[in-house]
Scaffold this motif. Structure first.
Motif, PDB file in Angstrom:
ATOM      1  N   SER A 250       7.097 -25.472   8.477  1.00 46.45           N
ATOM      2  CA  SER A 250       6.580 -26.637   8.601  1.00 46.45           C
ATOM      3  C   SER A 250       5.463 -27.011   7.592  1.00 46.45           C
ATOM      4  N   PHE A 251       5.855 -27.142   6.140  1.00 46.34           N
ATOM      5  CA  PHE A 251       4.976 -27.057   5.199  1.00 46.34           C
ATOM      6  C   PHE A 251       4.223 -28.466   4.924  1.00 46.34           C
ATOM      7  N   ILE A 252       4.815 -29.277   5.395  1.00 46.61           N
ATOM      8  CA  ILE A 252       4.342 -30.796   5.277  1.00 46.61           C
ATOM      9  C   ILE A 252       4.592 -31.696   6.289  1.00 46.61           C
ATOM     10  N   PRO A 253       3.720 -32.525   6.857  1.00 44.78           N
ATOM     11  CA  PRO A 253       4.162 -33.671   7.745  1.00 44.78           C
ATOM     12  C   PRO A 253       5.019 -34.461   7.113  1.00 44.78           C
ATOM     13  N   VAL A 254       6.062 -34.855   7.747  1.00 52.59           N
ATOM     14  CA  VAL A 254       6.734 -35.947   7.086  1.00 52.59           C
ATOM     15  C   VAL A 254       6.467 -37.186   7.815  1.00 52.59           C
ATOM     16  N   LEU A 255       7.087 -38.499   7.244  1.00 49.56           N
ATOM     17  CA  LEU A 255       6.404 -39.981   7.753  1.00 49.56           C
ATOM     18  C   LEU A 255       7.943 -40.721   7.909  1.00 49.56           C
ATOM     19  N   SER A 256       8.096 -41.279   9.148  1.00 46.21           N
ATOM     20  CA  SER A 256       9.058 -42.356   9.159  1.00 46.21           C
ATOM     21  C   SER A 256       8.437 -43.689   9.053  1.00 46.21           C
ATOM     22  N   TYR A 257       9.466 -44.336   8.551  1.00 44.29           N
ATOM     23  CA  TYR A 257       8.870 -45.931   8.464  1.00 44.29           C
ATOM     24  C   TYR A 257       8.339 -46.740   9.872  1.00 44.29           C
ATOM     25  N   GLN A 258       8.838 -46.090  10.845  1.00 42.10           N
ATOM     26  CA  GLN A 258       8.289 -46.654  12.259  1.00 42.10           C
ATOM     27  C   GLN A 258       6.982 -46.034  12.395  1.00 42.10           C
ATOM     28  N   THR A 259       6.435 -44.833  12.037  1.00 39.43           N
ATOM     29  CA  THR A 259       4.839 -44.434  12.210  1.00 39.43           C
ATOM     30  C   THR A 259       4.055 -45.146  11.123  1.00 39.43           C
ATOM     31  N   LEU A 260       4.534 -45.499   9.816  1.00 40.45           N
ATOM     32  CA  LEU A 260       3.900 -46.339   8.990  1.00 40.45           C
ATOM     33  C   LEU A 260       3.455 -47.434   9.720  1.00 40.45           C
ATOM     34  N   VAL A 261       4.485 -48.429  10.385  1.00 39.65           N
ATOM     35  CA  VAL A 261       4.451 -49.733  10.876  1.00 39.65           C
ATOM     36  C   VAL A 261       3.195 -49.703  12.002  1.00 39.65           C
ATOM     37  N   GLN A 262       3.455 -48.369  12.817  1.00 36.39           N
ATOM     38  CA  GLN A 262       2.580 -48.277  13.987  1.00 36.39           C
ATOM     39  C   GLN A 262       1.056 -48.227  13.800  1.00 36.39           C
TER      40      GLN A 262
END
Length: 372
Positions: free
Chosen positions: A171-183
């Motif tokens: 788990s070397f980097i947290p990834v981001l979903s578009y939903q999380t960006l919007v939230q």
């Protein structure tokens, strides 16, 4: 009479079994990713498409029996909608957007005004799912898309299409979903990390040449709508422990010839409300499986060395954030949400190195990796 009724029923059943108007899968253009860039007052839009045959699987894990073929379409326009229309006009087959699972953006899109425009477009676009993954890149987006087929596997088996499989083992980097960006975009406190990609060579090779692959090398940060800048993967080592999805991380102490795999950290952030200024204490418990201990260091010393390393990583990453006026660990967001009366809005905004009062790490070695 009975025979006529049976005949009529058979005719009706045969009519129901037909599927008129259904397009065969090879007669559509399947889009698996979109990319958006902004330069010289124009939006550049990219579509990553692949042939249906390139996702054919054989038993054993999704390998393809034929070489994967990726095609990238691109067009520019004064608006994203105009660029989108221009790509569709020259598509040789009807376009299907139902397989989009990745969005690539350039750093210029992460600026406040451009990101506002992109969010408005994506929010109104009926084809985009909110669980789509979001990545940034300062490499040409079409180059990133064209090299997303590791050893000729289709992009649908790549890291950017499905990062969970790889991150379960490291788990070397947290990834981001578009939903999380919007939230999280309009939250008054806390930062958002968008992983950044480069095209890397000289890591994998076949008999003829190096294999170009995508690699996460840094991350861009947004806080309170503002693009704060980016940090390298090495600068972000401490952030991994704050990601609730972290399962396994590798830690190496080269000077002591020690290597360990740390599993499922249990993290707790304590808001020290008894102080007049914002103060936070980080506590973490984590299990470790030893991979290498060449010098046969005893367990107590091993634990101390690993704990010191984690404290150092967490502290250094936090200080990198302070230099950028960036709350990397979302400390102020936790105080604002769960302890609203502890400190004023202005106090929480004035981030400094004293916010992180202390880091306590407790490591339990559950596997010493002894020879069998």
């Amino acid at each position: 009479m009975k025979g006529i009724q049976i005949l009529l029923i058979m005719i009706l059943v045969s009519l129901l079994s037909g599927c008129w108007g259904i397009k065969e899968i090879q007669h559509q253009t399947y889009i698996t990713a979109i990319g958006i860039d902004y330069e010289d007052d124009l939006y550049q839009l990219y579509f990553q498409s692949l042939s249906y045959s390139s996702v054919a699987k054989v038993e054993g894990g999704g390998a393809d029996t034929t070489e994967s073929r990726i095609i990238v379409g691109s067009a520019s326009g004064s608006t994203i909608e105009q660029a989108l229309g221009r790509i569709e006009q020259v598509a040789q087959l009807p376009v299907s957007y139902s397989h989009i699972n990745t969005i690539y953006v350039s750093p210029t899109i992460l600026e406040e005004q451009q990101l506002k425009i992109v969010k408005d477009f994506l929010g109104r676009w009926p084809f985009l799912r909110y669980d789509t993954w979001l990545f940034a890149t300062d490499s040409p987006i079409d180059k990133v898309m064209l090299h997303n087929d590791f050893f000729s596997r289709a992009p649908v088996y790549s890291f950017t299409y499905d990062p969970a499989e790889l991150l379960r083992e490291n788990s070397f980097i947290p990834v981001l979903s578009y939903q999380t960006l919007v939230q999280r975009y309009d939250e008054p406190f806390g930062s958002i990390l968008i992983p950044s990609l480069i095209v890397k060579d000289q890591t994998w090779k076949d008999n003829e040449a190096s294999e170009l692959v995508l690699n996460v090398n840094s991350g861009y940060f947004i806080e309170q709508h503002e693009l704060k800048g980016h940090l390298t993967l090495n600068d972000l080592k401490g952030l991994d422990w704050f990601d609730e999805n972290t399962e396994k991380l590798h830690v190496t102490l080269p000077e002591d010839l020690i290597s360990a795999q740390l599993i499922r950290p249990q993290l707790n952030i304590n808001v020290l409300t008894e102080h007049n200024e914002p103060r936070f204490r980080v506590e973490m418990k984590v299990k470790a499986a030893l991979l290498s201990n060449v010098n046969q260091i005893n367990e107590r010393e091993l634990k101390n060395k690993l704990e010191e390393r984690l404290v150092l990583d967490i502290t250094e990453t936090f200080l990198h954030g302070v230099e950028m006026d960036l709350d990397i660990y979302q400390l102020t967001e936790k105080a604002f949400r769960f302890h609203p009366g502890a400190w004023t809005y202005e106090q929480l905004e004035n981030l400094d190195e004293n916010f992180l009062d202390r880091v306590d790490i407790a490591i339990e070695i559950v596997d010493e990796g002894n020879y069998k």
